[in-house]
Design a protein around this motif. Structure first.
Motif, mmCIF file in Angstrom:
data_model
loop_
_atom_site.group_PDB
_atom_site.id
_atom_site.type_symbol
_atom_site.label_atom_id
_atom_site.label_comp_id
_atom_site.label_asym_id
_atom_site.label_seq_id
_atom_site.Cartn_x
_atom_site.Cartn_y
_atom_site.Cartn_z
ATOM 1 N N LEU A 102 0.883 -1.260 0.002
ATOM 2 C CA LEU A 102 -0.041 0.023 0.173
ATOM 3 C C LEU A 102 0.976 1.400 0.136
ATOM 4 C CD1 LEU A 102 -2.793 -0.843 2.686
ATOM 5 C CD2 LEU A 102 -3.150 -0.797 0.097
ATOM 6 N N LEU A 103 0.496 2.109 -0.956
ATOM 7 C CA LEU A 103 1.257 3.406 -1.008
ATOM 8 C C LEU A 103 0.449 4.649 -0.601
ATOM 9 C CD1 LEU A 103 3.994 4.628 -1.698
ATOM 10 C CD2 LEU A 103 3.190 4.760 -4.254
ATOM 11 N N TYR A 104 0.793 5.420 0.238
ATOM 12 C CA TYR A 104 0.081 6.603 0.693
ATOM 13 C C TYR A 104 0.919 7.973 0.122
ATOM 14 C CZ TYR A 104 -2.472 3.524 3.871
ATOM 15 O OH TYR A 104 -3.115 2.463 4.294
ATOM 16 N N PHE A 105 0.412 8.579 -0.597
ATOM 17 C CA PHE A 105 1.118 9.744 -1.551
ATOM 18 C C PHE A 105 0.049 10.973 -1.570
ATOM 19 C CE2 PHE A 105 -0.665 7.903 -4.926
ATOM 20 C CZ PHE A 105 -0.799 8.938 -5.831
ATOM 21 N N GLN A 106 0.617 12.204 -1.696
ATOM 22 C CA GLN A 106 -0.174 13.466 -1.815
ATOM 23 C C GLN A 106 0.353 14.252 -2.837
ATOM 24 O OE1 GLN A 106 -0.895 15.312 1.669
ATOM 25 N NE2 GLN A 106 -2.339 16.864 1.156
ATOM 26 N N LEU A 127 7.806 2.419 -10.347
ATOM 27 C CA LEU A 127 8.878 2.787 -9.632
ATOM 28 C C LEU A 127 8.748 1.941 -8.142
ATOM 29 C CD1 LEU A 127 11.242 4.629 -8.860
ATOM 30 C CD2 LEU A 127 9.718 6.454 -8.113
ATOM 31 N N THR A 128 7.757 2.001 -7.643
ATOM 32 C CA THR A 128 7.463 1.095 -6.424
ATOM 33 C C THR A 128 7.833 -0.313 -6.420
ATOM 34 O OG1 THR A 128 5.595 2.433 -5.642
ATOM 35 C CG2 THR A 128 5.895 0.257 -4.644
ATOM 36 N N GLN A 129 7.327 -0.927 -7.776
ATOM 37 C CA GLN A 129 7.790 -2.194 -8.108
ATOM 38 C C GLN A 129 9.230 -2.601 -8.110
ATOM 39 O OE1 GLN A 129 5.778 -3.358 -11.412
ATOM 40 N NE2 GLN A 129 3.418 -3.552 -10.547
ATOM 41 N N THR A 130 10.092 -1.893 -9.007
ATOM 42 C CA THR A 130 11.494 -1.864 -9.359
ATOM 43 C C THR A 130 12.113 -1.596 -7.952
ATOM 44 O OG1 THR A 130 11.452 0.205 -9.890
ATOM 45 C CG2 THR A 130 11.112 -1.190 -11.588
ATOM 46 N N THR A 131 11.668 -0.720 -7.162
ATOM 47 C CA THR A 131 12.547 -0.248 -5.906
ATOM 48 C C THR A 131 12.415 -1.440 -4.938
ATOM 49 O OG1 THR A 131 11.999 2.126 -6.486
ATOM 50 C CG2 THR A 131 12.821 1.434 -3.941
ATOM 51 N N LEU A 132 11.058 -1.959 -4.849
ATOM 52 C CA LEU A 132 10.974 -2.939 -4.033
ATOM 53 C C LEU A 132 11.694 -4.341 -4.279
ATOM 54 C CD1 LEU A 132 9.190 -4.045 -1.543
ATOM 55 C CD2 LEU A 132 7.148 -4.597 -2.955
ATOM 56 N N ARG A 133 11.671 -4.587 -5.655
ATOM 57 C CA ARG A 133 12.538 -5.839 -5.836
ATOM 58 C C ARG A 133 14.225 -5.695 -5.796
ATOM 59 N NH1 ARG A 133 9.337 -5.482 -11.087
ATOM 60 N NH2 ARG A 133 7.920 -7.170 -11.134
ATOM 61 N N ASN A 153 10.547 1.881 5.386
ATOM 62 C CA ASN A 153 11.137 2.873 5.426
ATOM 63 C C ASN A 153 12.287 3.040 4.375
ATOM 64 O OD1 ASN A 153 10.037 3.598 7.948
ATOM 65 N ND2 ASN A 153 11.763 2.365 9.312
ATOM 66 N N LYS A 154 12.890 2.124 3.983
ATOM 67 C CA LYS A 154 13.738 1.976 2.602
ATOM 68 C C LYS A 154 12.965 2.350 1.590
ATOM 69 C CE LYS A 154 17.606 -0.742 4.231
ATOM 70 N NZ LYS A 154 18.252 -2.189 3.910
ATOM 71 N N LEU A 155 11.830 1.932 1.270
ATOM 72 C CA LEU A 155 11.054 2.089 0.164
ATOM 73 C C LEU A 155 10.290 3.556 0.332
ATOM 74 C CD1 LEU A 155 9.867 0.779 -2.254
ATOM 75 C CD2 LEU A 155 7.720 -0.239 -0.843
ATOM 76 N N ARG A 156 10.100 3.961 1.383
ATOM 77 C CA ARG A 156 9.417 5.326 1.432
ATOM 78 C C ARG A 156 10.417 6.407 1.128
ATOM 79 N NH1 ARG A 156 9.220 9.431 4.462
ATOM 80 N NH2 ARG A 156 10.752 8.572 5.817
ATOM 81 N N LEU A 157 11.736 6.110 1.643
ATOM 82 C CA LEU A 157 12.756 7.224 1.320
ATOM 83 C C LEU A 157 13.038 7.235 -0.054
ATOM 84 C CD1 LEU A 157 15.113 6.539 4.383
ATOM 85 C CD2 LEU A 157 13.465 8.522 4.058
ATOM 86 N N VAL A 158 13.332 6.044 -0.859
ATOM 87 C CA VAL A 158 13.622 5.982 -2.115
ATOM 88 C C VAL A 158 12.474 6.770 -3.150
ATOM 89 C CG1 VAL A 158 14.167 4.335 -4.128
ATOM 90 C CG2 VAL A 158 15.142 4.029 -1.993
ATOM 91 N N LEU A 159 11.076 6.254 -2.713
ATOM 92 C CA LEU A 159 10.052 6.616 -3.584
ATOM 93 C C LEU A 159 9.876 8.370 -3.125
ATOM 94 C CD1 LEU A 159 7.674 3.933 -2.911
ATOM 95 C CD2 LEU A 159 8.925 4.236 -5.140
ATOM 96 N N ASP A 160 10.017 8.726 -2.144
ATOM 97 C CA ASP A 160 9.702 10.087 -1.980
ATOM 98 C C ASP A 160 10.970 11.017 -2.514
ATOM 99 O OD1 ASP A 160 8.657 12.264 -0.614
ATOM 100 O OD2 ASP A 160 10.149 12.300 1.204
ATOM 101 N N ASP A 161 11.982 10.591 -2.403
ATOM 102 C CA ASP A 161 13.289 11.161 -3.514
ATOM 103 C C ASP A 161 13.045 11.274 -4.866
ATOM 104 O OD1 ASP A 161 15.848 12.657 -2.936
ATOM 105 O OD2 ASP A 161 16.226 10.691 -4.466
ATOM 106 N N ALA A 162 12.456 10.205 -5.304
ATOM 107 C CA ALA A 162 12.377 10.031 -6.751
ATOM 108 C C ALA A 162 10.949 10.815 -7.211
ATOM 109 C CB ALA A 162 12.237 8.457 -7.112
ATOM 110 N N VAL A 173 4.543 3.896 3.367
ATOM 111 C CA VAL A 173 4.455 2.730 2.394
ATOM 112 C C VAL A 173 4.551 1.455 3.514
ATOM 113 C CG1 VAL A 173 5.555 1.162 0.793
ATOM 114 C CG2 VAL A 173 6.053 3.647 0.803
ATOM 115 N N GLU A 174 3.386 0.536 3.075
ATOM 116 C CA GLU A 174 3.131 -0.485 4.096
ATOM 117 C C GLU A 174 3.123 -1.671 3.222
ATOM 118 O OE1 GLU A 174 2.995 -0.667 7.328
ATOM 119 O OE2 GLU A 174 2.688 1.445 7.495
ATOM 120 N N LEU A 175 3.916 -2.635 3.594
ATOM 121 C CA LEU A 175 3.868 -4.072 2.892
ATOM 122 C C LEU A 175 2.444 -4.795 3.641
ATOM 123 C CD1 LEU A 175 7.476 -5.306 3.193
ATOM 124 C CD2 LEU A 175 6.156 -3.904 1.137
#
Length: 317
Positions: A102-106, A127-133, A153-162, A173-175
């Motif tokens: 689950l991805l929470y964004f604004q 982006l979420t799929q590739t980063t998660l892999r 936390n890792k996934l959120r930081l990468v996605l937020d920056d990208a 981000v919640e698995l």
């Protein structure tokens, strides 16, 4: 007359249409991107807005609506939730499993969301799929199953920056589910069962050990108590015998003193006492077993003389 009426009627209808086209009411927490003759003109705020009909147009962007991509001229500024479907990932120890998130964004900058990316939901999903892999590929299976917070936390930081370039803020981000293959699940279940059996055996052995220790300590305490009791009993017995001997000696001393007073200084009190003992012994021999042989010491004649002296003493008195 009829022509003039219809003319004004058409003119009134056109005015209504133009007013309707020119008037835009934007709900709270929403916005629209207005383009004038194909170029960016303004970002409308919530409330009543006016545009030039047929010249100003709201730009349409791709949105995710009930799991499907669609175009909409309204940009939602509230926090949104994207539920991405399960995808296959491979861990560092080459275990393939399925994960959905689950991805929470604004959307923080509507201009960037409209012009910096052509398909925002699809871009975020890919982006979420590739980063998660990438993140899962750096972790082993056991670490993956026990480190959800770390992955989030890792996934959120990468996605937020990208996604910052697209005017998007990733808040969380919640698995949801991490599903290993059935063979791995069976192996994990057997491992857990073996671990539970091991813990049960350890607890049983520890309980038996504790019980034996308590039993030995109880037996030790009982032996100590018995030994202490025997010691106290022996001490009391010895003290009693000592007291009895002391009393007996005191009684004999008093008896000797009385005999001395009775026979006077002319006769030895010891001879008197020995004579009494011999007389008592002879009485016991007379009343006892007749077949016994009695040996009298040589000095017995002197004793008999002492008895005679005692007899003469009593006669004199």
């Amino acid at each position: 007359m009829d022509f003039t009426f219809y003319f004004f009627l058409v003119l009134a209808l056109a005015a209504v249409v133009l007013v309707k086209k020119a008037l835009l009411i934007i709900p709270q927490s929403e916005t629209k991107i207005i383009e004038r003759l194909g170029r960016y003109h303004d970002t409308l705020a919530a409330g009543v807005n006016f545009i030039i009909p047929f010249i100003d147009n709201a730009k349409s962007i791709v949105v995710l609506n009930h799991g499907r991509y669609s175009y909409s001229s309204t940009i939602d500024l509230r926090e949104q939730v994207y539920d991405f479907p399960s995808q296959n990932v491979i861990t560092k120890d080459n275990i393939q499993m399925e994960i959905n998130a689950l991805l929470y964004f604004q959307i923080m900058d509507p201009y960037k969301a409209a012009y910096e990316i052509s398909n925002l939901p699809n871009a975020i999903e890919k982006l979420t799929q590739t980063t998660l892999r990438n993140i899962i590929g750096e972790m082993e299976l056991d670490e993956t199953l026990t480190s959800r917070d770390t992955i989030n936390n890792k996934l959120r930081l990468v996605l937020d920056d990208a996604t910052d370039k697209w005017g998007v803020k990733v808040n969380r981000v919640e698995l949801q589910d991490i599903t290993p293959p059935a063979t791995v699940l069976n192996a994990m279940e057997k491992q857990m069962q073996a671990e539970r059996n091991k813990r049960a055996q350890i607890l049983t052995s520890e309980g038996e050990k504790a019980a034996e220790i308590l039993a030995s300590e109880g037996e030790k305490t009982a032996m100590i108590n018995r030994a202490e009791a025997a010691k106290q009993q022996a001490i009391l017995t010895a003290e009693g015998e000592a007291q009895a001997r002391i009393r007996k000696a005191e009684a004999e001393a008093q008896a000797i003193e009385l005999i001395t007073q009775a026979v006077g200084k002319s006769s030895n009190p010891a001879n008197y006492l020995l004579a009494q003992k011999y007389i008592q012994m002879l009485q016991e021999l007379a009343t006892g077993d007749k077949t016994k042989t009695v040996y009298l010491p040589y000095e017995a004649t002197n004793l008999m003389g002492s008895i005679g002296g005692i007899k003469d003493l009593f006669k004199t008195e």
